[in-house]
Every structure is written in structure tokens, then in C-alpha cells.
Design a protein around this motif. Structure first.
Motif, short mmCIF file in Angstrom:
data_model
loop_
_atom_site.label_atom_id
_atom_site.label_comp_id
_atom_site.label_asym_id
_atom_site.label_seq_id
_atom_site.Cartn_x
_atom_site.Cartn_y
_atom_site.Cartn_z
N ASP A 101 0.84 -1.19 0.00
CA ASP A 101 0.00 0.00 0.00
C ASP A 101 0.87 1.24 0.00
O ASP A 101 1.85 1.34 0.76
N SER A 137 -7.81 5.26 2.84
CA SER A 137 -8.46 4.00 3.17
C SER A 137 -9.67 4.20 4.08
O SER A 137 -10.53 3.33 4.18
N GLY A 138 -9.75 5.33 4.76
CA GLY A 138 -10.87 5.57 5.65
C GLY A 138 -12.06 6.20 4.99
O GLY A 138 -13.03 6.54 5.68
N GLY A 195 -14.93 5.09 11.87
CA GLY A 195 -14.59 3.93 11.04
C GLY A 195 -15.14 2.63 11.60
O GLY A 195 -15.59 1.75 10.84
N GLU A 214 -10.63 -5.16 7.66
CA GLU A 214 -10.34 -4.05 6.76
C GLU A 214 -10.95 -2.76 7.28
O GLU A 214 -10.33 -1.69 7.23
N TYR A 260 -8.91 -1.56 10.18
CA TYR A 260 -7.65 -1.01 9.68
C TYR A 260 -7.84 0.41 9.17
O TYR A 260 -7.03 1.30 9.44
N GLN A 261 -8.93 0.64 8.46
CA GLN A 261 -9.21 1.97 7.97
C GLN A 261 -9.48 2.95 9.13
O GLN A 261 -9.11 4.12 9.07
#
Length: 279
Positions: free
Chosen positions: A16, A24-25, A149, A171, A174-175
Motif C-alpha cells: 500500500d 483507506s478511511g 470507522g 479491513e 484497519y481503515q
């Protein structure tokens, strides 16, 4: 287990980029990261401003206290005031205000120095307080992004009635954690700068106090050795003693003499009872 088998079962690492991590968020994460970037720019500005403002030569000019002490020792108060105006600084401002109140006595000079030092110290700490606010606010903004998130991640699980797997949930988490990292990245350097700058201000102000006392020490010895007579206090005046009022007593020189009472000083005789007449 051989190394070949371990390599086959291990999933390839995701490559990434920084932009992929930032975005990513989603849009909420991007907005929160923009807020964190703004806070980081403000914190950097405040740190640079304080580093440039808290230079020793701007607060304590070298040799100024000894110069002022020498001029005051020789009784050259006007020259001392000119020297202070020629080298503006925190020390010069404190000593200049103290010299302006010298006619009220040494007690008033001490009070002026103390009040001025407190005012200058508060002014120096004011911008550091803004930096401290940024250091405390950044983790809260990052935590807001984390909570947002997490809400979106669990909403996806709820929308699929639990069909979303652990990968989808991981995922989303993570975001969400990206904003937490951004908040900590802003807060940790800002909090460290707050501690260093506050220590710097306290050190400089203690040195200003010491140099101010050194500069005014000849004046203190002179005022203690030859104390001046304090001016009499103005007390309240009775209305009868004020000129131009209705109750002002007449002037003795222009007022006509009052005749003396002939009965004053004579012995008083008791009143005699009346005699009843014959009917």
C-alpha cells in the motif's frame, strides 16, 4: 515444515502506498485527516514562533544589567532610561517601569517589578497554551475517526446479516485506526515541545528577575540609606471648612464684631418665688 511450504501458505504482503493508507478511511477519514494536517501546521507555526521569540538576546541583552547598575550608581537616572529605550527587551521593559515609579518608594518599585514579571510570563505562556491545546485535541480528533470507522465497519456487518467475514471487519478496523495514528503523530511532538518551551520560559523569567534585581540594587541602597519624607496624606475636609459653600464660616477680618453678652461671667441667682397678693 520446509521454507518452501511456509512461503506457499503465507499470503503476500500488501504494497500500500501512502495515498492508499490516507484514503483507506473513505471521505470521513479524509476530512478528519485534513483537520489533523491543519492542527499540525498550526503546531509547527507555534513551535517556530516560540523558538524565535525565546532567544536569550531578545529577552536578556548581554551587559544591560551591569550598564544600568553603573548608571544608577552614579545617579544618572535619565541616562539609564535612555539606555533601556535603546535596547528594547523584556528586562528593559521591567526595569523601565520600575524606574517610572521610583518617586513612590522602594516598596512600590518591588510591586511594579513583580506585577510586570507576572504579566510578561503570562504573555509568554499564552502561545504555549495554544500548543498544549493542539497536543490534547489531536488524539481526540484521531479517536473520532477511529470511532467513525468502527461504526461503518460494523454497519457493513449488520447490513449483510453477518455474512461479512473477518477480512471485511479487519479491513474496516484497519481503515479506522489510520486516523488514530495521525492524531498521535501530531500530538506527541506537540506535547514534547510544550514541555521544552515551558521550561525555557521559566528559566528565562527567573534570569530576568535576577538581572532586574541586580540593575536596581544601587537605587535600592540609595533609597534605603536616605529615605525621603513621605508626602502628607490628603484627609477629608469637613463641609463647614470648605470655601464657597453655604456653611462656610464668615471671615474674621470682614465680619462685624459680635457684642459681648453682659450676663456672661456673672453669677446666676436662683429665681425668687412670687408673693401672693391680698384678696
Amino acid at each position: 515444515m520446509s521454507w518452501t511450504a511456509f512461503a506457499q501458505t503465507t499470503p503476500p504482503a500488501a504494497n500500500d502506498s501512502l495515498w492508499d493508507i490516507v484514503t483507506s478511511g473513505g471521505w470521513p477519514g479524509i476530512l478528519i485527516l485534513l483537520v489533523l494536517v491543519s492542527l499540525s501546521i498550526a503546531a509547527a507555526y507555534l513551535v517556530i514562533d516560540q523558538v524565535l521569540s525565546l532567544r536569550r538576546d531578545d529577552i536578556l541583552p548581554p551587559g544591560l544589567s551591569n550598564e544600568i547598575a553603573g548608571l544608577l550608581r552614579d545617579g544618572k537616572v535619565a541616562d539609564a532610561d535612555e539606555a533601556l529605550r535603546a535596547r528594547p527587551s523584556v528586562l528593559a521593559g521591567v526595569v523601565s517601569l520600575a524606574l517610572a515609579t521610583r518617586e513612590f518608594g522602594w516598596t512600590e518599585i518591588e510591586k511594579t517589578v513583580e506585577d510586570t514579571l507576572l504579566e510578561r510570563s503570562a504573555a509568554m505562556h499564552r502561545r504555549i497554551d495554544y500548543l498544549s491545546m493542539i497536543a490534547n485535541l489531536s488524539p481526540m480528533v484521531g479517536l473520532l475517526g477511529t470511532v467513525t470507522g468502527m461504526i461503518f465497519a460494523f454497519r457493513q456487518v449488520a447490513a449483510t446479516s453477518g455474512a461479512a467475514g473477518a477480512g471485511d471487519l479487519a479491513e474496516g478496523i484497519y481503515q479506522a485506526l489510520v486516523t488514530t495514528v495521525g492524531g498521535l503523530v501530531v500530538a506527541i511532538p506537540a506535547l514534547a515541545a510544550v514541555g521544552v518551551l515551558r521550561n525555557r520560559v521559566d528559566t528565562l523569567m527567573s534570569e530576568v528577575t535576577m538581572h532586574a534585581e541586580r540593575s536596581l540594587s544601587p537605587l535600592r541602597r540609595r533609597m534605603i540609606a536616605s529615605p525621603t519624607t513621605a508626602s502628607p496624606r490628603i484627609g477629608p475636609v469637613a463641609p463647614a471648612q470648605m470655601r464657597g459653600t453655604k456653611v462656610n464660616p464668615p471671615n474674621v477680618e470682614t465680619a462685624p464684631p459680635v457684642p459681648a453678652d453682659p450676663t456672661v461671667g456673672q453669677p446666676r441667682t436662683p429665681p425668687q418665688p412670687r408673693k401672693k397678693g391680698k384678696s
